[in-house]
Design a protein around this motif. Structure first.
Motif, PDB file in Angstrom:
ATOM      1  N   GLU A   1       0.821  -1.209   0.000  1.00 25.21           N
ATOM      2  CA  GLU A   1       0.000   0.000   0.000  1.00 25.21           C
ATOM      3  C   GLU A   1       0.855   1.259   0.000  1.00 25.21           C
ATOM      4  OE1 GLU A   1      -3.175  -0.023  -0.629  1.00 25.21           O
ATOM      5  OE2 GLU A   1      -2.917  -2.207  -0.769  1.00 25.21           O
ATOM      6  N   GLU A   2       1.979   1.207   0.702  1.00 22.83           N
ATOM      7  CA  GLU A   2       2.890   2.364   0.690  1.00 22.83           C
ATOM      8  C   GLU A   2       3.490   2.591  -0.688  1.00 22.83           C
ATOM      9  OE1 GLU A   2       4.645   2.469   5.265  1.00 22.83           O
ATOM     10  OE2 GLU A   2       5.455   1.005   3.831  1.00 22.83           O
ATOM     11  N   ILE A   3       3.801   1.508  -1.380  1.00 17.45           N
ATOM     12  CA  ILE A   3       4.354   1.631  -2.735  1.00 17.45           C
ATOM     13  C   ILE A   3       3.304   2.198  -3.681  1.00 17.45           C
ATOM     14  CG2 ILE A   3       5.236   0.335  -4.716  1.00 17.45           C
ATOM     15  CD1 ILE A   3       6.516  -1.614  -2.696  1.00 17.45           C
ATOM     16  N   ILE A   4       2.060   1.719  -3.560  1.00 16.31           N
ATOM     17  CA  ILE A   4       0.976   2.224  -4.408  1.00 16.31           C
ATOM     18  C   ILE A   4       0.774   3.715  -4.170  1.00 16.31           C
ATOM     19  CG2 ILE A   4      -1.522   2.144  -4.770  1.00 16.31           C
ATOM     20  CD1 ILE A   4      -1.340  -0.900  -4.267  1.00 16.31           C
ATOM     21  N   ALA A   5       0.780   4.099  -2.905  1.00 13.22           N
ATOM     22  CA  ALA A   5       0.599   5.515  -2.580  1.00 13.22           C
ATOM     23  C   ALA A   5       1.754   6.368  -3.098  1.00 13.22           C
ATOM     24  CB  ALA A   5       0.455   5.677  -1.061  1.00 13.22           C
ATOM     25  N   LYS A   6       2.951   5.870  -2.979  1.00  9.30           N
ATOM     26  CA  LYS A   6       4.134   6.624  -3.424  1.00  9.30           C
ATOM     27  C   LYS A   6       4.089   6.919  -4.911  1.00  9.30           C
ATOM     28  CE  LYS A   6       9.196   6.354  -3.677  1.00  9.30           C
ATOM     29  NZ  LYS A   6      10.407   5.590  -3.294  1.00  9.30           N
TER      30      LYS A   6
ATOM     31  N   PRO B   1      -3.156   2.163  -9.483  1.00 10.57           N
ATOM     32  CA  PRO B   1      -2.893   1.153  -8.448  1.00 10.57           C
ATOM     33  C   PRO B   1      -2.853  -0.276  -8.989  1.00 10.57           C
ATOM     34  CG  PRO B   1      -4.420   2.775  -7.607  1.00 10.57           C
ATOM     35  CD  PRO B   1      -4.212   3.117  -9.051  1.00 10.57           C
ATOM     36  N   GLU B   2      -3.729  -0.602  -9.927  1.00 10.92           N
ATOM     37  CA  GLU B   2      -3.737  -1.962 -10.447  1.00 10.92           C
ATOM     38  C   GLU B   2      -2.456  -2.271 -11.224  1.00 10.92           C
ATOM     39  OE1 GLU B   2      -4.797  -5.697 -10.623  1.00 10.92           O
ATOM     40  OE2 GLU B   2      -5.871  -4.142  -9.496  1.00 10.92           O
ATOM     41  N   GLU B   3      -1.924  -1.277 -11.930  1.00 10.92           N
ATOM     42  CA  GLU B   3      -0.664  -1.470 -12.654  1.00 10.92           C
ATOM     43  C   GLU B   3       0.476  -1.744 -11.675  1.00 10.92           C
ATOM     44  OE1 GLU B   3       2.205   0.774 -15.963  1.00 10.92           O
ATOM     45  OE2 GLU B   3       0.490   1.848 -15.087  1.00 10.92           O
TER      46      GLU B   3
END
Length: 454
Positions: free
Chosen positions: A41-46, A53-55
């Motif tokens: 989730e932190e990586i998606i947010a970054k 997000p799906e990518e």
């Protein structure tokens, strides 16, 4: 540990510990550094501003698969279990300096124009036989051994070379072994008779030519006259290469600060029809005008990329040439000993002087503090042998954290000692050049193999 680099828009990641190479799209390239550091989730947010997000989830799933396979972000399998090399050394290769004399006077010659700081002498047949007996005895259970006729100029002692090849083959066969012979020459003395001998004995040959006429002649002058050597050497090399159907040789040049545009010299050699080419950076005292300086590195890096582009272009045009430093096996990589300690100088590989003295390699000859022994009495300085055996990448502070360590094996000991007065600290300029060449080599192999992006 990974190493990321980009050439001509191709994003490449080398997984250092597994040796696996990956070509990545922009999303994977951006995300891979965060995989071990942040949560999903932190990586998606970054990366939310750049990627959906799906990518990002798809990228993370692919990275996770590769990590599970052990081909990305792999652990160092050698940590805690690095060999200490306490068994008797096995010598697999020797450099036989059959001539400490030369018919050229090259300005950058590490051998002092052939005599290595001593007298101008030739090796006798008897000493050569003792060296071959030493190799066969010290190679223990190895079936395949290697011997390079070197100098000075080895063709100045061609009759001894002829007899030693015959002796070596006979002695090796009697011990159910084989010796692969190589000869390094400036080509001045090549003629039809010598060519026939080298071809009939299937001897690999390294031929020295620095590139364009003016570049070669600026550094490689004839003994006695001081005239340039290109006009005499080039036709002899061409004739020799043609005599063996353009196989089983390398034409090797040296570039200096006088020709930092050395890609033109490599391509000059290719334009002459030579397929197997090597152009190496000079190593010398910083006081010499021709020595490469730290500030020259950006220009040299650009030259390697220029050469890379031309290498690939000519391959597509069916006009290929092989550049020594671009030859890299991405599937198998170097064997374990080479990954750890490189060339094996001082324990797997030794040089023999005309008097039969043993040194760790041809570049250490004449540095008396590195005398290992003599072919008649064998290696007597085991302390020095052990010093070289322990000079592997895990005992060199600068190598332990270097991404290229498994490919270079810690670099050249002789260059390290010349630059830093110790074999334990690598020659910095040599390290930087090796890393750039390795990037170019990986890139060329990736394009040749047609890797798909992840």
């Amino acid at each position: 540990m990974i190493h990321k680099f980009e050439i001509e828009g191709t994003k490449i990641v080398l997984d250092v510990n597994s040796g696996t190479v990956h070509v990545m799209d922009a999303a994977a390239w951006d995300v891979v550094d965060d995989f071990r550091v942040l949560s999903e989730e932190e990586i998606i947010a970054k990366h939310a501003r750049k990627y959906h997000p799906e990518e990002v989830r798809e990228v993370l799933a692919e990275i996770s698969r590769l990590v599970t396979e052990g081909t990305l972000l792999a652990e160092d399998s050698y940590t805690g279990g690095v060999p200490v090399y306490d068994a008797p050394p096995v010598v697999k290769s020797i450099c036989l300096n059959v001539s400490h004399d030369c018919n050229l006077r090259c300005s950058y010659c590490f051998a002092g124009s052939g005599h290595f700081g001593g007298n101008r002498t030739l090796m006798t047949f008897e000493t050569g036989c003792q060296a071959i007996d030493f190799l066969l005895a010290q190679s223990a259970g190895r079936r395949h051994c290697e011997l390079d006729f070197f100098g000075g100029e080895p063709l100045m002692n061609i009759e001894t070379v002829r007899k030693l090849v015959s002796y070596g083959k006979t002695r090796a066969a009697g011990k159910k072994k084989e010796i692969k012979f190589t000869l390094t020459t400036n080509a001045l003395l090549l003629n039809d008779e010598i060519t026939d001998f080298l071809n009939s004995e299937n001897i690999s040959v390294v031929l020295s030519l620095d590139g364009r006429p003016a570049v070669n002649d600026a550094m490689r002058a004839m003994a006695g006259t001081g005239r340039g050597s290109y006009a005499l050497i080039r036709p002899k090399i061409t004739s020799f290469v043609n005599s063996r159907n353009n196989e089983n040789y390398f034409v090797r040049g040296t570039f200096t600060r006088y020709n930092l545009d050395f890609s033109r010299d490599a391509l000059h050699l290719a334009d002459l029809g030579y397929r197997y080419i090597s152009v190496e950076p000079v190593v010398g005292s910083p006081a010499e005008d021709w020595s490469i300086k730290e500030g020259d590195l950006p220009e040299i890096f650009n030259e390697y990329e220029t050469l890379t582009g031309e290498y690939l272009r000519r391959m597509k045009e069916d006009r290929p040439f092989e550049f020594f430093h671009f030859n890299l096996d991405l599937n198998n990589g170097p064997c374990i000993p080479k990954r750890l300690s490189g060339c094996g100088a001082g324990h797997e590989y030794m040089a023999v002087t005309p008097e039969g003295d043993l040194y760790p390699c041809h570049q250490f000859v004449g540095r008396e503090q590195f005398l290992l022994g003599n072919v008649l009495n064998g290696v007597t300085n085991m302390e020095l042998v052990n010093k070289f055996r322990q000079a592997h990448i895990y005992n060199k502070e600068k190598c332990r954290s270097c991404w290229a360590r498994f490919h270079c094996g810690g670099g050249c000991h002789a260059n390290a000692e010349l630059a830093n007065a110790t074999i334990m600290e690598p020659y910095h300029i040599g390290c930087e050049l090796e890393k750039k060449r390795l990037e170019c080599a990986i890139y060329t192999q990736v394009l040749k193999a047609g890797y798909n992006e992840i």
